[in-house]
Design an enzyme around this catalytic site. Structure first.
Site, mmCIF file in Angstrom:
data_model
loop_
_atom_site.group_PDB
_atom_site.id
_atom_site.type_symbol
_atom_site.label_atom_id
_atom_site.label_comp_id
_atom_site.label_asym_id
_atom_site.label_seq_id
_atom_site.Cartn_x
_atom_site.Cartn_y
_atom_site.Cartn_z
ATOM 1 N N THR A 192 25.371 38.475 -14.293
ATOM 2 C CA THR A 192 26.203 38.219 -13.099
ATOM 3 C C THR A 192 26.111 39.397 -12.192
ATOM 4 O O THR A 192 25.484 40.268 -12.696
ATOM 5 C CB THR A 192 27.546 38.140 -13.421
ATOM 6 N N ARG A 220 30.729 24.368 -18.216
ATOM 7 C CA ARG A 220 31.518 25.505 -18.778
ATOM 8 C C ARG A 220 31.404 26.370 -17.570
ATOM 9 O O ARG A 220 30.583 26.539 -16.940
ATOM 10 C CB ARG A 220 30.429 26.155 -19.731
ATOM 11 N N VAL A 221 32.724 27.009 -17.313
ATOM 12 C CA VAL A 221 32.870 27.643 -15.952
ATOM 13 C C VAL A 221 33.446 29.258 -16.668
ATOM 14 O O VAL A 221 34.240 29.120 -17.487
ATOM 15 C CB VAL A 221 33.998 27.346 -15.306
ATOM 16 N N GLY A 222 32.884 30.267 -16.207
ATOM 17 C CA GLY A 222 33.464 31.554 -16.661
ATOM 18 C C GLY A 222 34.332 32.294 -15.802
ATOM 19 O O GLY A 222 35.162 31.414 -15.076
ATOM 20 N N ASP A 223 34.443 33.596 -15.664
ATOM 21 C CA ASP A 223 35.308 34.207 -14.857
ATOM 22 C C ASP A 223 34.933 34.350 -13.432
ATOM 23 O O ASP A 223 35.839 34.503 -12.654
ATOM 24 C CB ASP A 223 35.654 35.620 -15.513
ATOM 25 N N THR A 243 31.539 41.564 -14.788
ATOM 26 C CA THR A 243 30.357 40.848 -15.461
ATOM 27 C C THR A 243 30.713 40.840 -16.831
ATOM 28 O O THR A 243 31.604 41.711 -17.213
ATOM 29 C CB THR A 243 29.077 41.655 -14.958
ATOM 30 N N GLY A 244 29.794 40.177 -17.477
ATOM 31 C CA GLY A 244 29.973 40.046 -18.927
ATOM 32 C C GLY A 244 30.717 38.687 -19.439
ATOM 33 O O GLY A 244 30.803 37.977 -18.777
ATOM 34 N N GLY A 246 32.599 36.167 -19.645
ATOM 35 C CA GLY A 246 33.896 35.547 -18.780
ATOM 36 C C GLY A 246 35.090 35.250 -19.592
ATOM 37 O O GLY A 246 36.186 35.311 -19.184
HETATM 38 N N1 GLY Z 1 30.915 36.773 -16.320
HETATM 39 C C1 GLY Z 1 30.082 35.586 -16.232
HETATM 40 C C2 GLY Z 1 30.402 34.325 -16.941
HETATM 41 O O1 GLY Z 1 30.766 34.633 -18.095
HETATM 42 O O2 GLY Z 1 30.090 33.400 -16.718
#
Ligand code: GLY
Length: 341
Positions: A192, A220-223, A243-244, A246
């Site tokens: 990210t 799948r959707v992250g943060d 980042t990291g 999510g």
């Molecule tokens: N921080 C990016 C994700 O987890 O998709």
């Protein structure tokens, strides 16, 4: 503790230009350089930070963002991004977007050309097409090879096998340390890029863009595209991004929390450290913890207040973030909770 920012107060914008500052994740040296160039010319912070991250979205060698990002478990690249504009407090985002290499620009178009905030999947792609975004295959050979290695080492109960001799034992097991060493750079990472900017007018904006968790379950959707989690700005207070991993961030609404902590007068670094501690305290799932009860993952935060003070923090030591505050783009060490094992 530094002076707090009164809740809801309209900031008195300086009649003399403010010193611009841009911060980004470690992979954002070029992003802060470009953002600074544009802000010095008088650009709005949102234009500047999007132009900055577009460089990384276009780069096939960054396997965490845009073109060349690592794909989902089906080998298809799915991108997430969000933007937030401080002066208008508007936001736009896209999630699980395929075939468009600059999701941050589509997110901006969602903000500017709809009264929605988030479009996902097929709907986001159709919206991007309608606005003339060019479709292209985002899977580079490098990313495809990494995906294939992951798939071939996934399990002994499927038919995908890595190169082997007929009498080799243990082929196709979950990735062992030797394979991890060889492909560790790619292993299920959540790279990210985030970038926040403070422009000459004293306005702040931010963007976060990603290909998300490598080899994720499709959809799948992250943060990153979630306002308040992957990024947040309050033009009277400051801006934050992450980042990291999510999932850890999503369950803690971290970036909104960071901005609220800065509002009370906490430094950007302390605000980031507090949320990192909160994430650690809230991580209960055993499979996510090591033998010492510490997270097996990392998550990083970046924050800047409207005075141009900045900081970052993550769970483990050794991290840096990118900053340009006038002289040159450079890496700055992130605060952390634990020394890396
Ligand atoms: N921080 C990016 C994700 O987890 O998709």
């Amino acid at each position: 503790m530094a002076q707090a920012f009164p809740h809801g107060a309209a900031i008195a914008r300086s009649s003399t230009p403010v010193k611009p500052v841009a911060i980004s994740s470690a992979n954002g040296l070029r992003a802060v350089t470009r953002a600074m160039e544009l802000m010095r010319e008088g650009a709005d912070a949102l234009d500047a930070v999007i132009a900055g991250v577009n460089i990384v979205e276009d780069d096939p060698n960054d396997t965490t963002v845009g073109y060349g990002g690592l794909p989902n478990e089906d080998g298809v690249v799915e991108l997430d991004a969000a933007v937030m504009h401080g002066p208008t407090h508007r936001a736009g985002a896209v999630a699980s977007l395929r075939n468009i290499k600059n999701p941050s620009r589509v997110a901006r178009t969602v903000m500017e050309r709809t009264d929605h905030v988030l479009l996902v999947g097929e709907g986001a792609l159709r919206f991007a097409r309608a606005h003339g975004f060019k479709e292209e295959d985002l899977l580079t050979d490098k990313a495809r090879q990494a995906w294939l290695t992951w798939k071939e080492n996934l399990s002994t109960s499927d038919d995908w096998l890595p190169p082997h001799k007929p009498d080799d034992k243990d082929i196709g097991r979950n990735l062992d340390p030797a394979v991890l060493d060889a492909f560790g750079e790619y292993f299920r990472h959540t790279g990210t890029i985030h970038c926040s900017g403070l422009d000459l007018q004293g306005n702040m904006s931010c963007v976060t863009t990603t290909s998300g968790l490598a080899f994720k379950i499709p959809g799948r959707v992250g943060d990153s595209p979630i306002i308040g989690a992957g990024l947040y700005v309050d033009n009277a207070v400051g801006s934050a991004g992450s980042t990291g991993r999510g999932e850890a961030n999503l369950a803690n609404c971290s970036c909104r929390m960071i901005v609220e902590a800065m509002r009370t007068g906490k430094s950007p670094e302390q605000a980031c450290l507090d949320i990192v501690q909160s994430i650690v305290d809230h991580t209960k799932l055993r499979c996510l913890l090591d033998d010492n009860g510490r997270p097996r993952f990392d998550v990083a935060f970046y924050a800047m207040n409207v005075r141009g003070e900045f900081g970052g923090a993550r769970i483990y030591s050794g991290g840096v973030f990118s900053v340009h505050d006038g002289t040159e783009a450079r890496h700055h060490p992130s605060a952390y909770l634990y020394k890396k094992p």
